[in-house]
Design a protein around this motif. Structure first.
Motif, PDB file in Angstrom:
ATOM      1  N   ARG A  14      16.177  -2.014   6.239  1.00 18.15           N
ATOM      2  CA  ARG A  14      14.814  -1.809   6.034  1.00 18.15           C
ATOM      3  C   ARG A  14      14.050  -2.436   5.090  1.00 18.15           C
ATOM      4  O   ARG A  14      12.998  -2.860   5.302  1.00 18.15           O
ATOM      5  CB  ARG A  14      14.680  -0.198   6.014  1.00 18.15           C
ATOM      6  N   GLN A  15      14.470  -2.824   3.875  1.00 20.17           N
ATOM      7  CA  GLN A  15      13.782  -3.576   2.983  1.00 20.17           C
ATOM      8  C   GLN A  15      13.618  -4.991   3.399  1.00 20.17           C
ATOM      9  O   GLN A  15      12.422  -5.561   3.018  1.00 20.17           O
ATOM     10  CB  GLN A  15      14.358  -3.515   1.665  1.00 20.17           C
ATOM     11  N   GLU A  16      14.669  -5.568   4.029  1.00 18.81           N
ATOM     12  CA  GLU A  16      14.665  -6.874   4.667  1.00 18.81           C
ATOM     13  C   GLU A  16      13.165  -6.839   5.701  1.00 18.81           C
ATOM     14  O   GLU A  16      12.588  -7.781   5.594  1.00 18.81           O
ATOM     15  CB  GLU A  16      15.654  -7.332   5.231  1.00 18.81           C
ATOM     16  N   GLU A  17      12.920  -5.716   6.389  1.00 25.19           N
ATOM     17  CA  GLU A  17      11.955  -5.743   7.425  1.00 25.19           C
ATOM     18  C   GLU A  17      10.584  -5.723   6.783  1.00 25.19           C
ATOM     19  O   GLU A  17       9.621  -5.821   7.666  1.00 25.19           O
ATOM     20  CB  GLU A  17      12.320  -4.782   8.416  1.00 25.19           C
ATOM     21  N   MET A  18      10.425  -5.220   5.667  1.00 23.68           N
ATOM     22  CA  MET A  18       8.870  -4.749   5.125  1.00 23.68           C
ATOM     23  C   MET A  18       8.319  -6.084   4.517  1.00 23.68           C
ATOM     24  O   MET A  18       8.699  -6.627   3.652  1.00 23.68           O
ATOM     25  CB  MET A  18       9.165  -3.935   3.847  1.00 23.68           C
ATOM     26  N   PHE A  19       7.278  -6.380   5.252  1.00 23.38           N
ATOM     27  CA  PHE A  19       6.413  -7.374   4.878  1.00 23.38           C
ATOM     28  C   PHE A  19       4.993  -7.075   5.025  1.00 23.38           C
ATOM     29  O   PHE A  19       4.704  -6.670   5.961  1.00 23.38           O
ATOM     30  CB  PHE A  19       6.616  -8.843   5.642  1.00 23.38           C
ATOM     31  N   ALA A  20       4.332  -6.914   3.749  1.00 25.08           N
ATOM     32  CA  ALA A  20       2.901  -6.560   3.744  1.00 25.08           C
ATOM     33  C   ALA A  20       2.292  -7.132   2.480  1.00 25.08           C
ATOM     34  O   ALA A  20       3.072  -7.368   1.407  1.00 25.08           O
ATOM     35  CB  ALA A  20       2.832  -5.143   3.579  1.00 25.08           C
ATOM     36  N   PHE A  21       1.099  -7.349   2.517  1.00 24.46           N
ATOM     37  CA  PHE A  21       0.231  -7.786   1.456  1.00 24.46           C
ATOM     38  C   PHE A  21      -1.226  -7.333   1.603  1.00 24.46           C
ATOM     39  O   PHE A  21      -1.631  -7.177   2.470  1.00 24.46           O
ATOM     40  CB  PHE A  21       0.141  -9.305   1.328  1.00 24.46           C
TER      41      PHE A  21
END
Length: 166
Positions: A14-21
């Motif tokens: 799940r952490q690998e999949e989280m991309f946001a800015f």
């Protein structure tokens, strides 16, 4: 259904999949040429370190659907035109226009796009249409200014033949 898929994935996946800015401009930019990247230099959030505040570029880490939003501000009797670019190809435009006024007025224009990206593609906001464009900073006392945000919606990473949603 999407939340059900998330609960079955290991925490590390799940952490690998989280991309946001989310980023914003804290100072005015002047003399931007056509296709000049607008560098939103202040970062509120940068999950996965996908946004570079030194050059204004988002770099895709994994294939998937992404959503981006941006706003540009104008305060100088001009027209600011900006675009969301993926590897230099225009996706959507935004216009902030105070050019027809005889006094200084604030204007903000923005847009939102959902795009499919592959790993390695770069996404940025660029000025265009007018040479010598100025873009104005975010005001500290109001929700007005220039912002740029993005996040992954759904990755194309396959886990046991199941599409992963985040």
């Amino acid at each position: 259904m999407a939340s059900h898929l998330l609960t079955e994935l290991p925490t590390s996946k799940r952490q690998e999949e989280m991309f946001a800015f989310t980023s914003y401009l804290d100072h005015n930019l002047h003399h931007l040429g056509i296709d000049h990247p607008i560098v939103f230099n202040k970062v509120l959030l940068n999950e996965g370190s996908v946004y570079n505040p030194a050059n204004g570029m988002f770099t895709c880490q994994i294939d998937g659907l992404y959503v981006f939003s941006f706003f540009v501000a104008d305060f100088a009797r001009q027209q600011v035109v900006a675009r969301l670019s993926v590897n230099g190809v225009n996706q959507v435009d935004a216009i902030a226009d105070t050019s027809n006024t005889h006094q200084y007025m604030e204007s903000q224009g923005g847009n939102l796009a959902v795009v499919r990206l592959t790993a390695g593609q770069a996404v940025w906001i660029a000025s265009y249409r007018h040479p010598e464009t100025s873009v104005y900073a975010t005001g500290v006392d109001r929700f007005q200014g220039s912002y740029y945000s993005g996040r992954i919606c759904t990755s194309d990473v396959q886990d046991s033949d199941t599409k992963v949603s985040v």
